[in-house]
Design an enzyme around this catalytic site. Structure first.
Site, short mmCIF file in Angstrom:
data_model
loop_
_atom_site.label_atom_id
_atom_site.label_comp_id
_atom_site.label_asym_id
_atom_site.label_seq_id
_atom_site.Cartn_x
_atom_site.Cartn_y
_atom_site.Cartn_z
N THR A 146 0.85 -1.19 0.00
CA THR A 146 0.00 0.00 0.00
C THR A 146 0.89 1.24 0.00
OG1 THR A 146 -1.69 -1.16 1.28
CG2 THR A 146 -1.84 1.25 1.18
N LYS A 221 -7.14 1.99 -3.00
CA LYS A 221 -6.76 1.39 -1.71
C LYS A 221 -6.74 2.43 -0.59
CE LYS A 221 -5.01 -1.33 1.40
NZ LYS A 221 -5.95 -2.17 2.16
N LYS A 289 -0.14 5.36 8.47
CA LYS A 289 0.50 5.68 7.18
C LYS A 289 -0.56 5.85 6.09
CE LYS A 289 1.59 2.12 4.92
NZ LYS A 289 1.04 1.19 3.93
N1 LIG Z 1 -1.52 -6.34 7.65
C1 LIG Z 1 -2.61 -6.06 6.96
O1 LIG Z 1 -3.75 -6.35 7.39
C2 LIG Z 1 -2.54 -5.41 5.61
C3 LIG Z 1 -1.41 -4.71 5.19
N2 LIG Z 1 -1.42 -4.12 3.95
C4 LIG Z 1 -0.26 -3.39 3.47
O2 LIG Z 1 0.68 -4.36 3.04
C5 LIG Z 1 2.01 -3.93 3.30
C6 LIG Z 1 2.70 -4.93 4.21
O3 LIG Z 1 1.95 -5.03 5.38
P1 LIG Z 1 2.30 -6.09 6.52
O4 LIG Z 1 2.73 -7.37 5.93
O5 LIG Z 1 1.16 -6.05 7.46
O6 LIG Z 1 3.53 -5.37 7.19
P2 LIG Z 1 4.73 -5.93 8.05
O7 LIG Z 1 5.19 -4.77 8.84
O8 LIG Z 1 4.39 -7.19 8.73
O9 LIG Z 1 5.83 -6.28 6.93
C7 LIG Z 1 6.50 -5.28 6.26
C8 LIG Z 1 7.49 -5.88 5.28
O10 LIG Z 1 8.26 -4.81 4.70
C9 LIG Z 1 9.64 -5.07 4.94
N3 LIG Z 1 10.36 -3.82 5.09
C10 LIG Z 1 10.07 -2.78 5.90
N4 LIG Z 1 10.95 -1.79 5.74
C11 LIG Z 1 11.86 -2.22 4.82
C12 LIG Z 1 13.00 -1.64 4.23
N5 LIG Z 1 13.43 -0.40 4.55
N6 LIG Z 1 13.67 -2.35 3.31
C13 LIG Z 1 13.24 -3.61 2.98
N7 LIG Z 1 12.17 -4.21 3.49
C14 LIG Z 1 11.47 -3.51 4.41
C15 LIG Z 1 9.67 -5.89 6.19
O11 LIG Z 1 10.91 -6.55 6.29
P3 LIG Z 1 11.46 -7.06 7.73
O12 LIG Z 1 10.80 -8.37 7.97
O13 LIG Z 1 12.92 -7.14 7.55
O14 LIG Z 1 11.05 -6.02 8.74
C16 LIG Z 1 8.50 -6.82 5.93
O15 LIG Z 1 8.84 -7.81 5.02
C17 LIG Z 1 1.86 -2.52 3.90
O16 LIG Z 1 1.98 -1.60 2.85
C18 LIG Z 1 0.47 -2.52 4.48
O17 LIG Z 1 -0.08 -1.23 4.56
C19 LIG Z 1 -2.48 -4.24 3.09
C20 LIG Z 1 -3.59 -4.93 3.46
C21 LIG Z 1 -3.73 -5.51 4.77
O1 LIG Z 2 -4.67 -2.38 4.58
C1 LIG Z 2 -5.25 -3.12 5.38
C2 LIG Z 2 -6.61 -3.52 5.16
C3 LIG Z 2 -7.15 -4.43 6.20
C4 LIG Z 2 -8.49 -4.96 5.78
O2 LIG Z 2 -8.93 -4.73 4.64
O3 LIG Z 2 -9.11 -5.65 6.61
#
Ligand SMILES: NC(=O)C1=CN([C@@H]2O[C@H](COP(=O)(O)OP(=O)(O)OC[C@H]3O[C@@H](n4cnc5c(N)ncnc54)[C@H](OP(=O)(O)O)[C@@H]3O)[C@@H](O)[C@H]2O)C=CC1
Ligand SMILES: O=CCCC(=O)O
Length: 343
Positions: A146, A221, A289
């Site tokens: 996102t 989104k 964010k």
């Molecule tokens: N969780 C949710 O319900 C949802 C999340 N999203 C979106 O999806 C994306 C991921 O979310 P989510 O999986 O929850 O987040 P997490 O915080 O669990 O994971 C983030 C990922 O990004 C990596 N990362 C962060 N900073 C860096 C960097 N500087 N360089 C390289 N890798 C980096 C992390 O690596 P490391 O493991 O090393 O920290 C990890 O793999 C976000 O944009 C979020 O807004 C969308 C829908 C639903």
């Molecule tokens: O970006 C996160 C969305 C979470 C949701 O759709 O439930």
């Protein structure tokens, strides 16, 4: 291996029913111009899926189950994550490992990226040893993080300058839908890549929308998450108000669940919010964010969004209380703190 041998035929301007066979699925109803949506499954056999090499960058809460579903479906998956230990469970399931995004895109036909925010998405794609360095004509890059439209456009330009194709495809749906392969993809960018990626999107999700030019998926989104963030903040206020006037908040959750404002989010998160526990599905820092990025989007078109602006302030307060990595439902703590400060 040419990706085109496996993509499913898409039916423009149609919402396809959950099919017995995707080739036989019937259109249900028309959607607006340039919007496509379909539901799984993909037409491809396990063997066909395995002929396309898939890269996956970013194995956090969302990326890990998404990559896992691809592996379980028989895909040939290569993973990378900044913190290498998060790759290990997937390697245990049969994934290959490369030590940089560049090596992943060099080795794979199609690479997905699921990163935290605009900064990390840009860095992993365009930074040193990033995806752009390894990708080339005939390959595809699908960013499912996102981010804001400007960041997505920047990544798109750099990917496309190599001759490769780009698709933004942020997801609606959280940890459980990711585990269950029930995400909703909001895609935009190269239509050909959308078609080629469709069988894989259908493994990870229940529906997909094609929204046209890069930026439209990101914008959709952000609008969705702006609504969600405001809903959660309002729900938190309601829970606390009900308690303060002597009502049972569990009954409030039940009443809400039976009426017009029912939302799965309330039934799912309400009971734990009442107990002040916030098991992380969607980290609060990511919700803030998204509020911030949505407010930027609104400002760019002079759209007034006072509700979202007020909700954003609450998420910022919650972050300042050290709740960034808790679930976004922990925003309720910001209101409790305000209450106790006044008392
Ligand atoms: N969780 C949710 O319900 C949802 C999340 N999203 C979106 O999806 C994306 C991921 O979310 P989510 O999986 O929850 O987040 P997490 O915080 O669990 O994971 C983030 C990922 O990004 C990596 N990362 C962060 N900073 C860096 C960097 N500087 N360089 C390289 N890798 C980096 C992390 O690596 P490391 O493991 O090393 O920290 C990890 O793999 C976000 O944009 C979020 O807004 C969308 C829908 C639903
Ligand atoms: O970006 C996160 C969305 C979470 C949701 O759709 O439930």
């Amino acid at each position: 291996m040419a990706l085109c041998s496996i993509f499913c035929p898409l039916i423009p301007l149609r919402f396809r029913s959950k099919p017995i066979s995707p080739f036989l699925s019937k259109p249900l109803f028309s959607l607006s111009f340039r919007v496509y949506s379909s539901q799984q499954p993909s037409p491809s056999t396990k063997d066909e899926l395995g002929t396309v090499s898939i890269g996956f960058l970013g194995l956090g809460i969302m990326g890990s189950p998404m990559a896992q579903n691809l592996i379980k479906a028989g895909c040939d998956v290569t993973v990378w994550n900044r913190t290498k230990s998060k790759c290990d469970p997937l390697i245990g399931l049969g994934a290959k490992y490369k030590s940089s995004p560049e090596e992943v895109t060099a080795a794979c036909d199609l690479t997905f990226a699921m990163l935290a925010d605009p900064e990390s998405a840009i860095d992993v794609a365009c930074g040193k040893n990033g995806a752009v360095s390894g990708i080339s004509s005939g390959k595809g890059y699908v960013d499912v993080s996102t981010v804001d439209a400007a960041s997505s456009m920047l990544i798109s330009k750099q990917i496309k300058d190599t001759g490769a194709l780009f698709l933004e495809a942020p997801v609606s749906g959280s940890k459980k839908p990711a585990e269950d392969g029930q995400l909703i993809f909001l895609t935009a960018g190269d239509k050909l890549l959308y078609e080629k990626a469709a069988p894989f999107l259908d493994i990870m999700g229940k529906s997909r929308f094609y929204l046209g030019e890069v930026g439209n998926g990101a914008a959709m989104k952000l609008v969705v998450n702006m609504i969600m963030g405001s809903m959660m903040a309002s729900f938190a206020e309601g829970i606390l108000l009900s308690e303060k006037v002597g009502l049972d908040p569990n009954v409030l959750v039940e009443v809400v669940s039976q009426g017009a404002i029912n939302a799965p989010m309330y039934s799912l998160k309400g009971p734990s919010m009442i107990k002040s526990v916030y098991p992380t599905a969607f980290p609060l820092k990511h919700q803030q964010k998204d509020m911030r990025l949505a407010l930027g989007l609104a400002e760019s078109v002079s759209q007034s969004t006072p509700i979202a602006a007020a909700a954003n302030e609450l998420y910022k307060v919650a972050k300042s209380y050290g709740l960034s990595d808790e679930d976004f439902s922990a925003v309720i703590e910001a209101l409790k703190a305000a209450k106790s400060q006044k008392a």
